[in-house]
Scaffold this motif. Structure first.
Motif, PDB file in Angstrom:
ATOM      1  N   ILE A   1       0.825  -1.207   0.000  1.00 39.93           N
ATOM      2  CA  ILE A   1       0.000   0.000   0.000  1.00 39.93           C
ATOM      3  C   ILE A   1       0.862   1.261   0.000  1.00 39.93           C
ATOM      4  N   TYR A   2       1.930   1.253   0.828  1.00 42.85           N
ATOM      5  CA  TYR A   2       2.803   2.437   0.925  1.00 42.85           C
ATOM      6  C   TYR A   2       4.186   2.001   1.415  1.00 42.85           C
ATOM      7  N   PRO A   3       5.255   2.604   0.868  1.00 40.45           N
ATOM      8  CA  PRO A   3       6.624   2.212   1.271  1.00 40.45           C
ATOM      9  C   PRO A   3       7.012   2.750   2.649  1.00 40.45           C
ATOM     10  N   VAL A   4       6.474   2.143   3.685  1.00 36.91           N
ATOM     11  CA  VAL A   4       6.752   2.557   5.061  1.00 36.91           C
ATOM     12  C   VAL A   4       8.218   2.254   5.393  1.00 36.91           C
ATOM     13  N   SER A   5       8.874   3.182   6.067  1.00 35.57           N
ATOM     14  CA  SER A   5      10.281   2.994   6.437  1.00 35.57           C
ATOM     15  C   SER A   5      10.426   1.870   7.452  1.00 35.57           C
ATOM     16  N   GLU A   6      11.612   1.310   7.541  1.00 37.24           N
ATOM     17  CA  GLU A   6      11.858   0.224   8.488  1.00 37.24           C
ATOM     18  C   GLU A   6      11.655   0.697   9.922  1.00 37.24           C
ATOM     19  N   GLU A   7      12.082   1.920  10.225  1.00 34.99           N
ATOM     20  CA  GLU A   7      11.913   2.455  11.586  1.00 34.99           C
ATOM     21  C   GLU A   7      10.438   2.571  11.946  1.00 34.99           C
ATOM     22  N   ALA A   8       9.656   3.129  11.031  1.00 38.43           N
ATOM     23  CA  ALA A   8       8.227   3.296  11.298  1.00 38.43           C
ATOM     24  C   ALA A   8       7.532   1.945  11.385  1.00 38.43           C
ATOM     25  N   LEU A   9       7.911   1.026  10.507  1.00 38.80           N
ATOM     26  CA  LEU A   9       7.300  -0.297  10.518  1.00 38.80           C
ATOM     27  C   LEU A   9       7.554  -1.001  11.842  1.00 38.80           C
ATOM     28  N   GLN A  10       8.789  -0.952  12.324  1.00 41.89           N
ATOM     29  CA  GLN A  10       9.111  -1.604  13.590  1.00 41.89           C
ATOM     30  C   GLN A  10       8.364  -0.962  14.758  1.00 41.89           C
ATOM     31  N   ALA A  11       8.188   0.347  14.706  1.00 43.73           N
ATOM     32  CA  ALA A  11       7.419   1.024  15.760  1.00 43.73           C
ATOM     33  C   ALA A  11       5.977   0.541  15.760  1.00 43.73           C
TER      34      ALA A  11
END
Length: 227
Positions: A11-21
Motif C-alpha cells: 500500500i505504501y513504502p513505510v520505512s523500516e523504523e516506522a514499521l518496527q514502531a
C-alpha cells in the motif's frame, strides 16, 4: 508477520523504523473459527491485522445475516463506528477460519500517525482504497447482472470462493444462493465443454450437460417457490 508486512508495503513504502514502531505496539491473538472478534452493540477500539485466516463483516437484522465485507491475509479490519466515533458497532466481524491476528489500540495507532508521516500516509491510502472499493461494489450491486457480479467478486477476492460458505458470498453479492449456484454451474459447464471439445470426449460431456440442465431447472423451481 510476513503477510501483514507485505500488505502494508504494498500500500505504501513505510520505512523500516516506522514499521518496527508499528509492529512493536501490536499484540498477537489466536481466534478459533466462528469467533465474533467484534460484536454488534459493543464498542471495540481495536484495529485487527490478519496474518492468517479469513473474516467477514456482517449485519444482523430480523434474524438474518448480511455479509458486507471479507478480509483475509494481510488485510486490516475493525468496527468503524466504534473506532472513529466511540459508539457501539453496528456490525459484527466473524472469523471464518482459525485466525492469527495482531491487534493495536486506536489510541496507539493515532499516536504513530502523529510521529511517523509514512504510517499516516499508509493509513490515508488504505482508507482511500477501501472507500473506492465500497463505491465500486455499490454501483455493481445496482447495475451488474449476477454473472458479472460473481466475476467481479473473483477478481476482487482471488480463490476466496473456496474458503467461505456460498451463502455468505450470495448475500455479499445481493443474490440468492440458487442464483449463485446456477451461475457457478454454467461456468463449470463451459469449462467441461471446452475440455471435451479439445480432446473429443463427447460422451462425458453429454452426461454432464444433462445433469447441468436438470440442476438449472431445479434452481428455477426453488426460486419461483421462494419468490
Amino acid at each position: 508477520m510476513n503477510n501483514i508486512i507485505h500488505k502494508i508495503r504494498q500500500i505504501y513504502p513505510v520505512s523500516e523504523e516506522a514499521l518496527q514502531a508499528l509492529l512493536m505496539n501490536m499484540q498477537v491473538r489466536h481466534y478459533p473459527k466462528g469467533t465474533y472478534i467484534v460484536q454488534a452493540g459493543v464498542t471495540d477500539r481495536l484495529v485487527y491485522f490478519i496474518e492468517e485466516g479469513v473474516t467477514r463483516s456482517v449485519f444482523h437484522h430480523d434474524g438474518q445475516d448480511t455479509t458486507t465485507w471479507f478480509s483475509q491475509e494481510g488485510d486490516v479490519t475493525f468496527g468503524m463506528d466504534s473506532l472513529y466515533y466511540q459508539q457501539p458497532s453496528v456490525e459484527s466481524i466473524e472469523t471464518l477460519s482459525d485466525c492469527k491476528i495482531y491487534v493495536i489500540h486506536i489510541d496507539k495507532l493515532n499516536a504513530l500517525y502523529e510521529t511517523y508521516i509514512d504510517i499516516a500516509n499508509w493509513g490515508r491510502i488504505l482508507h482511500q482504497n477501501v472507500n473506492k472499493e465500497l463505491s465500486h461494489m455499490f454501483v455493481e450491486r445496482l447495475q451488474l447482472p449476477p454473472k458479472e457480479r460473481y466475476e467481479q467478486f473473483n477478481r476482487r477476492y482471488p480463490r476466496l470462493i473456496n474458503r467461505v460458505k456460498l451463502k455468505y458470498v450470495a448475500a455479499f453479492l445481493g443474490i440468492s444462493i440458487y442464483t449463485l449456484s446456477r451461475v457457478r454451474a454454467k461456468k463449470w459447464h463451459y469449462k467441461i465443454f471446452c475440455v471435451n471439445v479439445k480432446y473429443g470426449i463427447q460422451y462425458g460431456f453429454r452426461i454432464f450437460y444433462l445433469i447441468a440442465l436438470q440442476n438449472e431447472e431445479n434452481y428455477e423451481r426453488e426460486e419461483s417457490c421462494s419468490a
